[in-house]
Every structure is written in structure tokens, then in C-alpha cells.
Design a protein around this motif. Structure first.
Motif, short mmCIF file in Angstrom:
data_model
loop_
_atom_site.label_atom_id
_atom_site.label_comp_id
_atom_site.label_asym_id
_atom_site.label_seq_id
_atom_site.Cartn_x
_atom_site.Cartn_y
_atom_site.Cartn_z
N ARG A 77 0.86 -1.12 -0.10
CA ARG A 77 -0.04 -0.01 0.01
C ARG A 77 1.03 1.17 -0.02
NH1 ARG A 77 -3.06 -3.24 3.80
NH2 ARG A 77 -1.23 -3.09 5.12
N ASP A 78 0.88 2.10 -1.01
CA ASP A 78 1.64 3.01 -1.34
C ASP A 78 0.88 4.70 -1.15
OD1 ASP A 78 3.64 5.11 -2.30
OD2 ASP A 78 3.90 3.83 -4.04
N GLY A 79 1.41 5.41 -0.30
CA GLY A 79 0.79 6.80 -0.26
C GLY A 79 1.34 7.87 0.63
N GLY A 80 0.96 8.73 0.53
CA GLY A 80 1.95 9.94 1.08
C GLY A 80 1.29 11.25 1.01
N PHE A 81 2.29 12.15 0.65
CA PHE A 81 2.01 13.72 0.36
C PHE A 81 3.03 13.95 -1.11
CE2 PHE A 81 0.70 13.67 4.39
CZ PHE A 81 -0.69 14.26 4.51
N GLN A 82 2.66 14.98 -1.87
CA GLN A 82 3.12 15.26 -3.03
C GLN A 82 3.07 16.76 -3.32
OE1 GLN A 82 1.75 12.72 -6.38
NE2 GLN A 82 -0.02 13.94 -6.55
N VAL A 83 3.81 17.20 -4.20
CA VAL A 83 3.80 18.41 -4.63
C VAL A 83 4.06 18.47 -6.19
CG1 VAL A 83 4.71 20.75 -5.11
CG2 VAL A 83 4.41 19.73 -2.56
N SER A 84 3.03 18.84 -6.96
CA SER A 84 3.26 18.95 -8.52
C SER A 84 3.60 20.28 -8.93
CB SER A 84 2.17 18.15 -9.16
OG SER A 84 1.93 17.08 -8.78
N PHE A 85 4.52 20.16 -10.16
CA PHE A 85 4.84 21.57 -10.56
C PHE A 85 3.82 21.68 -11.91
CE2 PHE A 85 8.42 20.19 -8.19
CZ PHE A 85 8.65 21.34 -7.19
N ALA A 86 3.10 22.71 -11.69
CA ALA A 86 2.28 23.06 -13.12
C ALA A 86 2.92 23.74 -14.25
CB ALA A 86 1.14 23.57 -12.63
N VAL A 87 3.84 24.30 -13.79
CA VAL A 87 4.81 25.37 -14.99
C VAL A 87 6.22 24.79 -14.36
CG1 VAL A 87 2.78 27.21 -14.98
CG2 VAL A 87 5.02 27.19 -13.30
N PRO A 88 6.98 25.24 -15.53
CA PRO A 88 8.60 24.98 -15.35
C PRO A 88 9.06 25.64 -14.10
CG PRO A 88 8.18 25.55 -17.78
CD PRO A 88 6.78 25.52 -16.94
N THR A 89 9.70 25.03 -13.18
CA THR A 89 9.96 25.74 -11.96
C THR A 89 11.56 25.55 -11.70
OG1 THR A 89 7.85 25.36 -11.03
CG2 THR A 89 9.60 25.78 -9.38
N THR A 90 12.15 26.63 -11.22
CA THR A 90 13.39 26.44 -10.75
C THR A 90 13.52 26.63 -9.17
OG1 THR A 90 14.18 28.33 -12.36
CG2 THR A 90 15.64 27.95 -10.47
N LEU A 91 14.47 25.54 -8.65
CA LEU A 91 14.40 25.09 -7.47
C LEU A 91 15.50 25.88 -6.68
CD1 LEU A 91 14.10 21.11 -8.26
CD2 LEU A 91 12.30 22.76 -7.48
N HIS A 92 15.34 25.99 -5.41
CA HIS A 92 16.19 26.71 -4.63
C HIS A 92 16.62 26.05 -3.41
CE1 HIS A 92 16.13 30.18 -7.48
NE2 HIS A 92 14.75 29.91 -7.63
N GLY A 93 16.71 24.67 -3.23
CA GLY A 93 16.86 23.89 -2.10
C GLY A 93 18.15 24.42 -1.60
N THR A 94 18.40 23.97 -0.08
CA THR A 94 19.84 24.30 0.46
C THR A 94 20.65 23.02 0.50
OG1 THR A 94 18.65 23.59 2.40
CG2 THR A 94 18.82 25.96 2.18
N TRP A 95 19.94 21.66 0.04
CA TRP A 95 20.98 20.68 -0.04
C TRP A 95 20.35 20.03 -0.99
CZ3 TRP A 95 19.04 15.97 1.47
CH2 TRP A 95 18.29 15.95 2.56
#
Length: 249
Positions: free
Chosen positions: A123-141
């Protein structure tokens, strides 16, 4: 003489059967340099125009499968959001999701476990974020800072809940606790729009330690709303082995 040959042949068959039974019931071994190897596959066929009997799959997963209260679901969502923001930069609010059970996602191999031929249901589930438009990421790591992902990409944070109970055990009123493996995107899942599929790479945390899940999902369109699931997921613990290191000149 004929009787003697018959008895010898019969004895040989018995020895082979006993040996085979021993192999079937013996714990599997894992490859060198790996503590555990896990393999999931999905090959269910169903009609997407027919709603799943579980209703709202996300709530079915979080409430019935994971046994979470509303407060616990909110807390899990907050952890997912914190992880996404730290790894990929500020993102929109995550939404709950779950894989349709009709995909027949199952664990078929797990080092040191004797899984039946039909596999254990995942059984597989959780939370997600989908990017509707091209997106530049800015994560710290995580090596994602400054990368732009195309529309349709997503990031996930969830759990594999593996039902290890066998039908005969259920009939006798016996049960076994599910195996929970947490996963979180190590990189964005970018869609293959040409072949209608995805490749994914997730960090995984299992009861025996941390590892890496890498896989593919390429749904086959059978027409008239029918689809054939086609998922392959290989997990290795620890992440890369560790690798056999050769001298570097």
C-alpha cells in the motif's frame, strides 16, 4: 532388479522434494556488500473510468491503512512540507495521495524474507507537490539548487506499507505487523512525455536502515479506459552497496 530401480528412483524423488522444501522455506541471502535488497513490481489491469471501491484513496490510505487521526495526518503533512522546502526550496502546500490498489503493487523479493510467489501487497501513499509550470528550485541541499524542472514534475514523501499477512494466517485469526518503509524524493520526478512514464529515485528508511529506491513506472494504455500497470522498483540497503573500490591511478 526392476523393483530395486523403482525404489531407488522413488527415494531420489523424495530427497529432491525434501531438498526443494528446504530451499522454499529457507531465508534468502543477499548480495555481497548489501545488507538488504527489495524488489517491488506492479502489473494490475483495470478500467480507470470505474472508481476504486476504497473511495477517496488518499484518505483511505492515511486513515485506514496507516491508522492516522486528523491531527497525525496534519503532522505528517507538515513533515513533508518541511522536507520539500529544505531540499527543493519553497514549494506550494503538499496534497495527500495514494496509489490505486488495482495496480497490484507487490513486494516479490526481500533479503532474508520468505515471500510467497504471489508477493506481499504494497500500500503506497503520502504527500506530493506537482509543478504545473517550469520551476527553478532553490533547495539548500540535495544538489537541486538552481535546477529548473519542466511542468508536470513532482516530488513525493510517503510510506510503503507492506501487508505481510498470509490468507491462511488470517483464517486462523493470526496477524503480522506490516513492514513500513518510508520514502522521500532524492530528486524531482520528471515525466517522460514521449513514452508516458516516469523514472524515480527516492531515499528510503526501513526498519533495518537507510537505502535507495530506484525505479520506473510506464503505464500501458489498452484503450477504452483500460490500463496495464507497469512498475519496477528496486531498493538497495545501504544506498550503493557500498561499492567495491578499485585503485585509481
Amino acid at each position: 532388479m526392476l523393483k530395486r530401480k523403482y525404489l531407488m528412483s522413488f527415494a531420489f524423488i523424495i530427497i529432491v522434494l525434501i531438498g526443494s522444501a528446504g530451499v522454499i522455506n529457507a531465508n534468502f541471502k543477499t548480495a555481497d556488500n548489501f545488507e538488504n535488497i527489495v524488489i517491488f513490481m506492479a502489473a494490475g489491469e483495470y478500467n480507470t473510468s470505474v472508481p476504486p471501491v476504497e473511495g477517496d484513496l488518499a484518505m483511505w490510505y492515511h486513515r485506514q491503512i496507516m491508522g492516522r487521526s486528523d491531527a497525525e495526518i496534519a503532522a505528517e503533512k507538515a513533515m513533508a512540507w518541511d522536507y520539500f522546502n529544505a531540499t527543493f526550496g519553497p514549494v506550494q502546500e503538499p496534497v495527500a495521495f495514494a496509489l490505486d490498489p488495482r495496480n497490484e503493487y507487490r513486494a516479490y523479493y526481500m533479503s532474508k524474507e520468505n515471500i510467497p510467489p504471489e508477493g506481499w501487497v504494497v500500500r503506497d501513499g503520502g504527500f506530493q507537490v506537482s509543478f504545473a509550470v517550469p520551476t527553478t528550485l532553490h533547495g539548500t541541499w540535495g544538489g537541486t539548487a538552481g535546477k529548473t524542472v519542466p511542468a508536470g514534475s513532482m516530488i513525493v514523501f510517503g510510506d510503503y506499507n507492506i501487508d505481510t499477512t498470509k490468507p491462511k494466517m488470517e483464517e486462523k485469526g493470526k496477524s503480522k505487523e506490516p513492514i513500513i518503509i518510508h520514502y522521500q524524493s532524492a530528486e524531482p520526478i520528471v515525466p517522460d512525455t514521449v513514452n508516458n512514464g516516469i523514472a524515480f529515485r527516492c531515499e528510503v528508511i526501513a526498519p533495518w536502515g537507510g537505502g535507495l529506491a530506484q525505479g520506473l513506472s510506464y503505464v500501458q494504455d489498452l484503450g477504452n479506459g483500460r490500463v496495464q500497470a507497469n512498475i519496477r522498483n528496486v531498493q538497495t540497503y545501504p544506498l550503493y552497496g557500498p561499492s567495491v573500490v578499485h585503485d585509481i591511478p
